[in-house]
Design an enzyme around this catalytic site. Structure first.
Site, PDB file in Angstrom:
ATOM      1  NE  ARG A   1      81.513  64.000  82.115  1.00 19.22           N
ATOM      2  CZ  ARG A   1      80.515  63.173  81.768  1.00 19.22           C
ATOM      3  NH1 ARG A   1      80.519  62.569  80.604  1.00 19.22           N
ATOM      4  NH2 ARG A   1      79.489  62.980  82.576  1.00 19.22           N
TER       5      ARG A   1
ATOM      6  CD  GLU B   1      80.633  67.420  75.790  1.00 19.56           C
ATOM      7  OE1 GLU B   1      79.461  67.268  76.156  1.00 19.56           O
ATOM      8  OE2 GLU B   1      81.473  66.525  75.839  1.00 19.56           O
TER       9      GLU B   1
ATOM     10  CG  HIS C   1      78.292  63.927  75.449  1.00 16.42           C
ATOM     11  ND1 HIS C   1      78.966  64.550  76.471  1.00 16.42           N
ATOM     12  CD2 HIS C   1      77.941  62.722  75.952  1.00 16.42           C
ATOM     13  CE1 HIS C   1      79.000  63.764  77.534  1.00 16.42           C
ATOM     14  NE2 HIS C   1      78.372  62.649  77.246  1.00 16.42           N
TER      15      HIS C   1
END
Ligand code: 8YV
Length: 313
Positions: free
Chosen positions: A232, A261, A279
């Protein structure tokens, strides 16, 4: 009457088709006015389907008085207010196991891409520099390069198994030493960073790991060090990371995740020593379908009053 479900983000088409066939599905991510949709259907929603990054906030759950289950397509629960869910008796499920190998593959892809400069070299060829006679730059050797793994859970161990095949000496830091692994345990993140060349971040996100990869840890990796993050963005001090890369105090980075993000710090976009992914670690067709199946199984079990296959709350 079919149960009403609220989707926070899209899922693979076959999963969505199955959801549509089984439930009355409302799509928050596609609503022109999300608040208006919540006001209209919120009181009837019994299930939320979401992902690891979007999760389910307290505010969202508060708008859903009949909510029984939050089914996460992913393993991260850092974006779900778990204590509020517990308080309300809302069940929370994830999709454990099925994405481990993919995330580890992505970690290795980033290790290889940063050390061997495959992405920068690809740009070099496409730009015509090679055919134009410019000498291509040299990269770094993978075998013998010391790998540090922050978090030796399922994903960390899958990364280690791969790295063994690449001849990388492996050390790790974890809350506790893991029995029965041939890797060297290091007591804290700072010492691990000092002792390795490439640091792969594989811990869960959340309050306990926020900023664990601090300015000091980044500094300890040093000008030849590489940071790879498939966990993360919150685990890394992103501002410190950008500054260290800009100043050459960190050698390179392979990043699949970011603090906010889909926003990626502008400064990273022009750096050849950085490899960026949107991601994508678990985003293979096979795995995302399997994750969708687990979401469906958890919802079905909840509404049939049966035990949930993969509940965390
Ligand atoms: C997904 C993730 O990208 O499992 C997680 O926690 O972050 C990823 O697998 C995310 O869940 C989006 O669906």
């Amino acid at each position: 009457m079919t149960a009403e479900i609220l989707m926070i983000q899209p899922l693979p088409e076959p999963t969505e088709a199955e959801l549509d066939a089984t439930y009355t599905v409302h799509r928050l991510y596609a609503a022109a006015d999300a608040q208006a949709l919540l006001r209209e259907v919120g009181p009837r929603i019994r299930g939320v389907v979401t992902g690891g990054v979007k999760g389910a906030s307290r505010a969202l759950m508060e708008a859903l008085p009949k909510l029984e289950i939050v089914a996460v397509s992913g393993i991260g629960t850092d974006a779900v207010d778990l204590s509020y869910a517990r308080e309300r008796g809302i069940r929370v499920t994830t999709t454990p196991g099925v994405l481990t190998e993919d995330v580890a593959d992505m970690a290795m892809a980033l290790v290889l891409a940063t050390l061997r400069q495959t992405v920068a070299n690809d740009r070099f060829v496409r730009s015509g520099q090679w055919s134009g006679g410019v000498a291509p730059p040299m990269s770094r050797k993978v075998s013998g390069t010391r790998l540090g793994i922050l978090g030796l859970g399922q994903i960390g161990r899958a990364v280690a198994r791969r790295a063994e095949g690449f001849g990388m000496p492996i050390s790790y830091n974890n809350r506790n030493p893991v029995p029965d692994v041939p890797y060297r345990f290091v007591a804290d993140a700072l010492t691990l960073a000092r002792d390795c060349d490439v640091l792969v971040v594989a811990v869960s996100g959340g309050a306990a790991t926020r900023g664990l990869v601090s300015e000091a840890v980044i500094e300890a990796l040093g000008p030849d060090g590489v940071l790879v993050n498939v966990a993360r963005g919150s685990v890394v001090d992103e501002d410190a990371l950008v500054r260290a890369l800009q100043d050459g105090r960190l050698g390179g980075a392979g990043l699949d995740v970011f603090a906010d993000e889909p926003r990626v710090p502008e400064a990273l976009l022009g750096m050849d020593q950085v490899v960026l992914q949107p991601h994508r670690a678990s985003a293979t067709v096979e795995t995302r379908l399997e994750m969708g199946r687990i979401v469906l199984r958890n919802l079905a079990a909840q509404f049939a009053g049966e035990p949930l296959p993969s509940a965390v709350v």
